[in-house]
Motif scaffolding. Structure first.
Motif, PDB file in Angstrom:
ATOM      1  N   MET A 155       0.928  -1.283   0.025  1.00 27.07           N
ATOM      2  CA  MET A 155      -0.360  -0.002   0.080  1.00 27.07           C
ATOM      3  C   MET A 155       0.824   1.348   0.090  1.00 27.07           C
ATOM      4  O   MET A 155       0.629   2.279  -0.662  1.00 27.07           O
ATOM      5  N   SER A 156       2.040   1.341   0.810  1.00 30.96           N
ATOM      6  CA  SER A 156       2.978   2.423   0.851  1.00 30.96           C
ATOM      7  C   SER A 156       3.390   2.397  -0.943  1.00 30.96           C
ATOM      8  O   SER A 156       3.617   3.527  -1.191  1.00 30.96           O
ATOM      9  N   VAL A 157       3.817   1.550  -1.406  1.00 27.78           N
ATOM     10  CA  VAL A 157       4.346   1.381  -2.573  1.00 27.78           C
ATOM     11  C   VAL A 157       3.341   1.991  -3.638  1.00 27.78           C
ATOM     12  O   VAL A 157       3.507   2.628  -4.600  1.00 27.78           O
ATOM     13  N   LEU A 158       2.287   1.458  -3.419  1.00 24.93           N
ATOM     14  CA  LEU A 158       0.967   2.177  -4.351  1.00 24.93           C
ATOM     15  C   LEU A 158       0.781   3.677  -4.198  1.00 24.93           C
ATOM     16  O   LEU A 158       0.721   4.322  -5.185  1.00 24.93           O
ATOM     17  N   ARG A 159       0.827   3.923  -2.905  1.00 25.20           N
ATOM     18  CA  ARG A 159       0.502   5.694  -2.653  1.00 25.20           C
ATOM     19  C   ARG A 159       1.726   6.254  -3.433  1.00 25.20           C
ATOM     20  O   ARG A 159       1.427   7.370  -4.244  1.00 25.20           O
ATOM     21  N   LEU A 160       2.930   6.065  -2.816  1.00 23.18           N
ATOM     22  CA  LEU A 160       4.303   6.530  -3.555  1.00 23.18           C
ATOM     23  C   LEU A 160       4.221   6.648  -5.042  1.00 23.18           C
ATOM     24  O   LEU A 160       4.629   7.484  -5.563  1.00 23.18           O
ATOM     25  N   SER A 161       4.064   5.390  -5.604  1.00 24.80           N
ATOM     26  CA  SER A 161       4.270   5.345  -7.007  1.00 24.80           C
ATOM     27  C   SER A 161       3.039   6.226  -7.736  1.00 24.80           C
ATOM     28  O   SER A 161       3.361   6.808  -8.774  1.00 24.80           O
ATOM     29  N   PHE A 162       2.063   6.129  -7.249  1.00 25.79           N
ATOM     30  CA  PHE A 162       0.826   6.832  -7.754  1.00 25.79           C
ATOM     31  C   PHE A 162       1.128   8.507  -7.766  1.00 25.79           C
ATOM     32  O   PHE A 162       0.885   9.021  -8.776  1.00 25.79           O
ATOM     33  N   LEU A 163       1.606   8.981  -6.739  1.00 26.17           N
ATOM     34  CA  LEU A 163       2.149  10.274  -6.533  1.00 26.17           C
ATOM     35  C   LEU A 163       3.304  10.735  -7.348  1.00 26.17           C
ATOM     36  O   LEU A 163       3.312  11.649  -8.031  1.00 26.17           O
ATOM     37  N   LEU A 164       4.202   9.726  -7.359  1.00 27.31           N
ATOM     38  CA  LEU A 164       5.384  10.123  -8.332  1.00 27.31           C
ATOM     39  C   LEU A 164       4.839   9.965  -9.832  1.00 27.31           C
ATOM     40  O   LEU A 164       5.428  10.899 -10.597  1.00 27.31           O
ATOM     41  N   SER A 165       4.186   9.087 -10.222  1.00 27.42           N
ATOM     42  CA  SER A 165       3.887   9.061 -11.584  1.00 27.42           C
ATOM     43  C   SER A 165       2.883  10.133 -11.875  1.00 27.42           C
ATOM     44  O   SER A 165       2.808  10.475 -13.147  1.00 27.42           O
ATOM     45  N   VAL A 166       1.990  10.932 -10.937  1.00 22.81           N
ATOM     46  CA  VAL A 166       1.204  11.833 -11.254  1.00 22.81           C
ATOM     47  C   VAL A 166       2.055  12.815 -11.709  1.00 22.81           C
ATOM     48  O   VAL A 166       1.707  13.694 -12.335  1.00 22.81           O
ATOM     49  N   ALA A 167       2.825  13.250 -10.721  1.00 27.60           N
ATOM     50  CA  ALA A 167       3.905  14.413 -10.832  1.00 27.60           C
ATOM     51  C   ALA A 167       4.808  14.287 -12.209  1.00 27.60           C
ATOM     52  O   ALA A 167       4.958  14.968 -13.122  1.00 27.60           O
ATOM     53  N   PHE A 168       5.283  13.033 -12.695  1.00 25.97           N
ATOM     54  CA  PHE A 168       5.780  12.673 -14.007  1.00 25.97           C
ATOM     55  C   PHE A 168       4.822  12.847 -14.844  1.00 25.97           C
ATOM     56  O   PHE A 168       5.393  13.768 -15.963  1.00 25.97           O
ATOM     57  N   GLY A 169       3.691  12.541 -14.869  1.00 26.47           N
ATOM     58  CA  GLY A 169       2.581  12.920 -15.940  1.00 26.47           C
ATOM     59  C   GLY A 169       2.292  14.602 -16.025  1.00 26.47           C
ATOM     60  O   GLY A 169       2.199  14.922 -17.201  1.00 26.47           O
ATOM     61  N   ILE A 170       2.290  15.307 -14.905  1.00 27.36           N
ATOM     62  CA  ILE A 170       2.306  16.801 -15.020  1.00 27.36           C
ATOM     63  C   ILE A 170       3.369  17.315 -15.847  1.00 27.36           C
ATOM     64  O   ILE A 170       3.312  18.129 -16.763  1.00 27.36           O
ATOM     65  N   ALA A 171       4.613  16.769 -15.397  1.00 25.83           N
ATOM     66  CA  ALA A 171       5.715  17.188 -15.923  1.00 25.83           C
ATOM     67  C   ALA A 171       5.633  17.044 -17.524  1.00 25.83           C
ATOM     68  O   ALA A 171       6.228  17.777 -18.203  1.00 25.83           O
TER      69      ALA A 171
END
Length: 127
Positions: A22-38
């Motif tokens: 669940m920690s990996v899910l949350r962290l990877s979601f936030l990082l991939s959203v940031a990467f998508g915005i970038a």
């Protein structure tokens, strides 16, 4: 006065034997959203630079000269800002989903493999 003696650095040896999915899910979601915005911002900036250099108008002129029948004119429609940014957004959303799912599956696989062969050993030194 005498100089205080320095103690030897403390050494720690740790093993990562479990990763919370669940920690990996949350962290990877936030990082991939940031990467998508970038990604979307980078595509918009790149389109602006290319448009400022009149690359797209040059492509339209070349298509107009080569294709007298107008069948390739539809290609120039895909070079509009709104369509380019929309495609970048769609690709970013797909990327967010894939990165989140794949990283969570990798965390689950890591937990299974740790049971078989052990974890990642980390050596830390406190100086």
């Amino acid at each position: 006065m005498s100089e205080p003696t320095k103690s030897a650095p403390r050494r720690y040896r740790m093993t990562v034997d479990h990763v919370d999915p669940m920690s990996v899910l949350r962290l990877s979601f936030l990082l991939s959203v940031a990467f998508g915005i970038a990604t979307i911002v980078a595509v918009a900036l790149m389109w602006g630079v290319l448009n400022g250099m009149h690359v797209f108008s040059g492509i339209e002129n070349i298509i107009g000269q080569v294709d007298a029948s107008g069948k390739m004119a539809a290609v120039a429609e895909y070079l509009q800002f709104s369509k380019v940014v929309s495609m970048a957004a769609i690709i970013s959303v797909i990327n967010v989903i894939l990165m989140t799912v794949i990283s969570t599956i990798c965390a689950l696989l890591y937990n299974v493999l740790v049971k078989l062969v052990g974890g990642i050993s980390v050596h830390l030194i406190d100086e």
